[in-house]
Design an enzyme around this catalytic site. Structure first.
Site: not given
Ligand SMILES: Cc1cc2nc3c(=O)[nH]c(=O)nc-3n(C[C@H](O)[C@H](O)[C@H](O)COP(=O)(O)O)c2cc1C
Length: 392
Positions: A27, A106, A195, A198, A200, A318, A341, A368
């Site tokens: 998400p 979500q 959710h 993070n 919330y 990651g 990402r 973005y």
């Molecule tokens: C810009 C951004 C927005 C995100 N929005 C959400 C979100 O709406 N809900 C959520 O559970 N995590 C959110 N996350 C966390 C990501 O889902 C993910 O846990 C985090 O980017 C690490 O994973 P990655 O290493 O694959 O990027 C967000 C992360 C980023 C960078």
């Protein structure tokens, strides 16, 4: 040719769904809905573009389910609280389903880290009367600073003191999640993710340092997870057995980037409490799934939760390369991976990884989030045909 990542690209049955592979899009909040929370055509194009890249599952950005109980957390956040929201989401789901990809919404409640501008003058709510320390706004553009009315090189986003929820309100919020879930599946979603991660509201109950309650919703791992379980039960009753329900968990919060649970024993207790719950799967959220923040035990938290709960786990954090994703699956750290990402900037990540082609690790580009591109054809080209992969 031998399949490079045979487990990653094998189908999986997750709850009632069969997915074509084990790659989920994590998400990712984009704040590109209409001001009233209605999902836009641009969101349909954005998600369809990523579905076309070969994902098995998309987990949408965090969505509010009921504006009346302060679940909204952000400006331009999508909602699933009205008929208009439903109609907007229906376009997103249709567009994604054209690419043999499932999609779940979500559902979140912002709790004490809801943007004050969406609270209409009311104090934020939380497990207990605490106040978030706020978070630093990392951005390489001024857009988000301007939109928030803050300035300086590393401005802080702050939140007011939160008031403790009553037990009646906890039930009311859980009902809101269930109503939102029902609206989502009525609009064509394949299920929902609750959710609990993070920073919330549900995280604020699950995390001992923000939950100081002494009633049945606080004071022990079993009590801390009770609200999330209640939400799962009500959501299941609302949407029935044929839709997927996932619970996302984490140590970190948006206002606590090095969050830590009190040991892997805490993860074990949370996992055990979720055994036999309404959830079909758990989703571990982190920025590095191998870093469990513990000094005396290196077992990934996702492994601990998976063993303790007996539930399938989607592991996130990651994971940028196919080999890392395959490792998650073959070492018992998860049954699926969620990629965040890299899929922001590389919508074809599954296809690229499977083909072995080189690609650049996506830089996390905050700009973005508040000013997405609006040239659909340029930003989300769908002209290429779907890669037709044999199922192995
Ligand atoms: C810009 C951004 C927005 C995100 N929005 C959400 C979100 O709406 N809900 C959520 O559970 N995590 C959110 N996350 C966390 C990501 O889902 C993910 O846990 C985090 O980017 C690490 O994973 P990655 O290493 O694959 O990027 C967000 C992360 C980023 C960078």
């Amino acid at each position: 040719m031998a399949e490079a990542f045979p487990t990653l690209f094998s189908p999986i049955k997750l709850g009632p769904l069969t997915l074509r592979n084990r790659i989920a899009m994590a998400p990712l909040t984009r704040q590109m809905a209409e001001a009233d929370g209605t999902p836009t055509d641009e969101m349909a194009a954005y998600y369809a573009r990523r579905a076309r890249g070969g994902l098995g599952l998309i987990i949408t950005e965090g969505t509010y389910e009921n504006d009346g109980v302060q679940s909204r957390a952000y400006l331009s956040q999508p909602g699933i609280a009205t008929k208009q929201h439903q109609a907007g989401w229906a376009k997103v789901f249709d567009a994604v389903h054209q690419h043999d990809c499932k999609i779940i919404v979500q559902l979140m409640h912002g709790g004490r880290v809801a943007d004050p501008r969406v609270l209409g003058g009311k104090p934020p709510v939380s497990a207990s009367a605490t106040q978030s320390g706020g978070w630093t706004l990392y951005t390489d553009s001024d857009d988000e600073k301007n939109i928030r009315g803050i300035s300086g090189p590393w401005p802080k986003v702050t939140f007011g003191p939160a008031r403790e929820l009553t037990v009646a309100e906890i039930h009311q919020i859980a009902d809101g999640f269930a109503a939102g879930a029902k609206r989502a599946v009525d609009a064509g979603a394949d299920g929902v993710e609750v959710h609990g991660a993070n920073g919330y509201l549900l995280w604020q109950f699950i995390t001992p340092k923000t939950n100081l309650r002494t009633d049945e919703f606080g004071g022990s791992p079993e009590n801390n997870i009770r609200f999330a379980k209640l939400v799962g039960d009500k959501v299941r009753a609302a949407i029935g057995p044929n839709k997927l329900i996932v619970l996302r968990l984490s140590q970190d919060g948006v206002d606590d980037f090095v969050g830590a649970w009190p040991g892997t024993s805490y993860a074990k207790a949370i996992g055990e409490a979720l055994k036999g719950s309404a959830y079909d799967a758990l989703h571990w959220s982190s920025f590095n799934y191998l870093d469990n923040r513990q000094t005396d035990d290196a077992t990934p938290m996702s492994t601990v939760l998976r063993k303790a709960s007996g539930l399938p786990v989607i592991t996130n954090g990651g994971i940028a390369e196919g080999a890392q994703a395959e490792d998650v699956l073959t070492t018992g750290a998860g049954d699926m991976v969620a990629i965040g990402r890299p899929i922001f900037a590389q919508p074809d990540w599954p296809y690229i990884v499977r083909s072995g082609a080189a690609y650049d690790w996506a830089q996390f580009d905050r700009k973005y989030v508040v000013r997405p591109p609006i040239d659909y054809a340029h930003a989300y080209p769908l002209a290429l045909s779907d890669p037709k992969w044999p199922t192995i």
